[in-house]
Write an enzyme that holds these catalytic residues in place. Structure first.
Site, short mmCIF file in Angstrom:
data_model
loop_
_atom_site.label_atom_id
_atom_site.label_comp_id
_atom_site.label_asym_id
_atom_site.label_seq_id
_atom_site.Cartn_x
_atom_site.Cartn_y
_atom_site.Cartn_z
N GLY A 1 36.94 68.37 10.98
CA GLY A 1 38.23 68.65 10.36
C GLY A 1 38.42 70.13 10.09
CE LYS B 1 43.86 55.41 12.76
NZ LYS B 1 43.92 55.56 11.29
NE ARG C 1 28.75 68.33 9.42
CZ ARG C 1 29.79 67.56 9.18
NH1 ARG C 1 29.63 66.43 8.51
NH2 ARG C 1 31.00 67.93 9.56
N GLY D 1 31.71 66.95 14.04
CA GLY D 1 30.51 66.17 13.81
C GLY D 1 30.22 65.21 14.96
#
Ligand code: 3PG
Ligand code: MG
Length: 390
Positions: free
Chosen positions: A371, A199, A37, A347
Site C-alpha cells: 500500500g 480487485k 520484512r 508484500g
C-alpha cells in the site's frame, strides 16, 4: 530530514531508541511463511544495538479488532528476530512501562494494534498512546522511523510519536523513498507497469495516476477479469466486479492497457482442481480463471523486454497453488531478464518472488511496502514520511 546516521553521530550509547518497524509478515499458524520484512528491518536494529542503544521496537501484525488476539501476537516474530540477530529479543507489554534493559539490548513491544488508540481517527487518543510509547525511552530517547510498509498510515506509532521525540528516518525508509522517487521523477522510457492482485477497485487510484505516465500497463491477476468483461468476454465464475466494468471500459480507451490473451481456468478454487488453458474469448461457463496463460506471459515478456523502467505490484495468479504459479513466475522472470530499472512493490509480489525461488538480486529493488509504495506512486503524501520532513 534527520537520518539514522545523524542519530548515530550524536551518539546513542545507553540511550533508549524507539524504532517503528514493519514486521507484518505472513503467518501460517505460528509459522512465518516469508520473513522478508524481518530481514529488511535488521540493518537499522543492528546499527543501533552495536552503537549501544537500548532498542525498543514497535510494530503491528495483521488487523486485530482493537484488543489483544493471541493469533496476532508478535511472539513468533520476536523468536525469528532473535535467531537472525543471534541475541534474545523479548516481547514486552506497553502497559508494563519502560523495560529494564542494558546497552545494546533489543525488545519488541507486543502488537501495537492491540491498543485501539493506535489506529484511532481521534488525534488526542492517538497522542495519548504516542506519549506512552515515548515514555518507554525517556528521558533522552529518540525515535527512528523505519517501517516503510506502514508510512502511509497516520497512526500513533508511525506519525504521532514522531512529534514527541527527536525523529530520524531509518535506512530502509530512506532507500525505499529514494527508489520510488526515481519512478515518480523522470523514469527512463519505455516505462512499463505490471499490476495484479484480486480487485480493480483497490487499484483504481493508482491506475488513474499511472496511465498518463507509463507507456504500457500490463494487467493480470484476479482484476484482469473485470477488464476482460469490459471488452465483452464471458469470464465464467472468475472474480468479477460488475460495478467496475464501466470504469474499466473507460480506462481501456487509453490504449496503454495490455490484457492477457489466454488464461488458466479451473473447475474449483483448489490446487487439485481440473484445469485447462483457454483463450480469453473461450472461458467456459462455470470455470474460474486463476492464472494468466503462456501466450499472455510471452506477450507481456515482449513488452517488458523493451522496457527501461518496470514497476510490478501484485501476482498474476494464485501462485500459492502450483498449477496457477506459472504466470507469476514467467512475468517475474521476464522482469529479471529485462535490462530495466525494476522495482517490485508489495508484500505479496515480494513474497511471490521468494516463494517461487527467483533470484531476489535480479530486481533493482524489492519494496517492503505494498500500500505504501502504491500510495507513493499515486502522488499521495505519506504521513509517516511527511512528519519526518516537517
Ligand atoms: C501492510 O502489510 O500493508 C502493512 O504492514 C500495513 O498494514 P495495514 O495495511 O494493515 O495498515
Ligand atoms: Mg496493507
Amino acid at each position: 530530514m534527520n537520518t539514522l546516521d545523524d542519530l548515530l553521530a550524536e551518539g546513542v550509547r545507553d540511550r533508549g531508541v524507539l524504532v517503528r518497524v514493519d514486521l507484518n509478515v505472513p503467518l501460517d499458524g505460528e509459522r512465518i511463511t516469508d520473513d522478508g520484512r524481518i530481514r529488511a528491518a535488521l540493518p537499522t536494529i543492528q546499527a543501533l544495538s552495536e552503537a549501544g542503544a537500548r532498542v525498543v521496537l514497535t510494530a503491528h501484525l495483521g488487523r486485530p479488532k482493537g484488543g489483544p488476539e493471541p493469533k496476532y501476537s508478535l511472539a513468533p516474530v520476536a523468536a525469528r528476530l532473535s535467531e537472525l540477530l543471534s541475541a534474545p529479543v523479548r516481547v514486552v507489554q506497553l502497559a508494563d512501562g519502560p523495560p529494564h534493559m542494558s546497552p545494546g539490548q533489543v525488545v519488541l513491544v507486543e502488537n501495537i494494534r492491540f491498543d485501539p488508540r493506535e489506529t484511532s481517527k481521534d488525534e488526542a487518543e492517538r497522542g495519548a498512546l504516542a506519549d506512552e510509547l515515548a515514555a518507554l525511552v525517556a528521558p533522552d530517547g529518540a525515535f527512528v522511523s523505519d517501517g516503510f510498509g506502514v508510512v502511509h498510515r497516520k497512526q500513533a506509532s508511525v506519525y504521532d510519536v514522531a512529534k514527541r521525540l527527536p525523529a530520524y528516518a531509518g535506512g530502509l525508509v530512506l532507500s525505499e523513498v529514494e527508489v520510488l522517487r526515481r519512478l515518480t521523477g523522470s523514469p527512463e522510457r519505455p516505462y512499463a507497469v505490471v499490476l495484479g492482485g484480486s480487485k480493480v477497485s483497490d487499484k483504481l487510484a493508482v491506475i488513474d495516476a499511472l496511465l498518463p505516465r507509463v507507456d504500457a500497463l500490463l494487467v493480470g491477476g484476479g482484476m484482469c477479469f473485470t477488464f476482460l468483461a469490459a471488452q465483452g468476454y464471458g469470464v465464467g465464475k472468475s472474480l468479477l466486479e460488475t460495478d467496475q466494468i464501466g470504469t474499466c471500459r473507460t480506462l481501456l480507451e487509453s490504449g496503454k492497457i495490455v490484457l492477457p490473451t489466454d488464461v488458466v481456468v479451473a473447475d474449483a478454487f483448489a490446487a487439485d482442481a481440473a484445469t485447462q488453458t483457454v483463450a480469453v474469448d473461450a472461458i467456459p461457463d462455470g470455470w474460474l480463471g486463476l492464472d494468466i496463460g503462456p501466450d499472455s506471459v510471452a506477450a507481456f515478456a515482449e513488452v517488458l523486454g523493451r522496457a527501461k523502467t518496470v514497476f510490478w505490484n501484485g501476482p498474476m495468479g494464485v501462485f500459492e497453488m502450483a498449477p496457477f504459479a506459472e504466470g507469476t513466475r514467467g512475468v517475474a522472470q521476464a522482469i529479471i531478464d529485462a535490462a530495466a530499472f525494476s522495482v517490485v512493490g508489495g508484500g505479496d509480489s515480494a513474497a511471490a518472488v521468494r516463494a517461487l525461488g527467483l533470484a531476489e538480486d535480479g530486481f533493482s529493488h524489492i519494496s517492503t511496502g505494498g500500500g505504501a509504495s502504491l500510495e507513493f506512486l499515486e502522488g499521495k503524501d505519506l504521513p509517516g514520511v511527511a512528519i519526518l520532513e516537517s
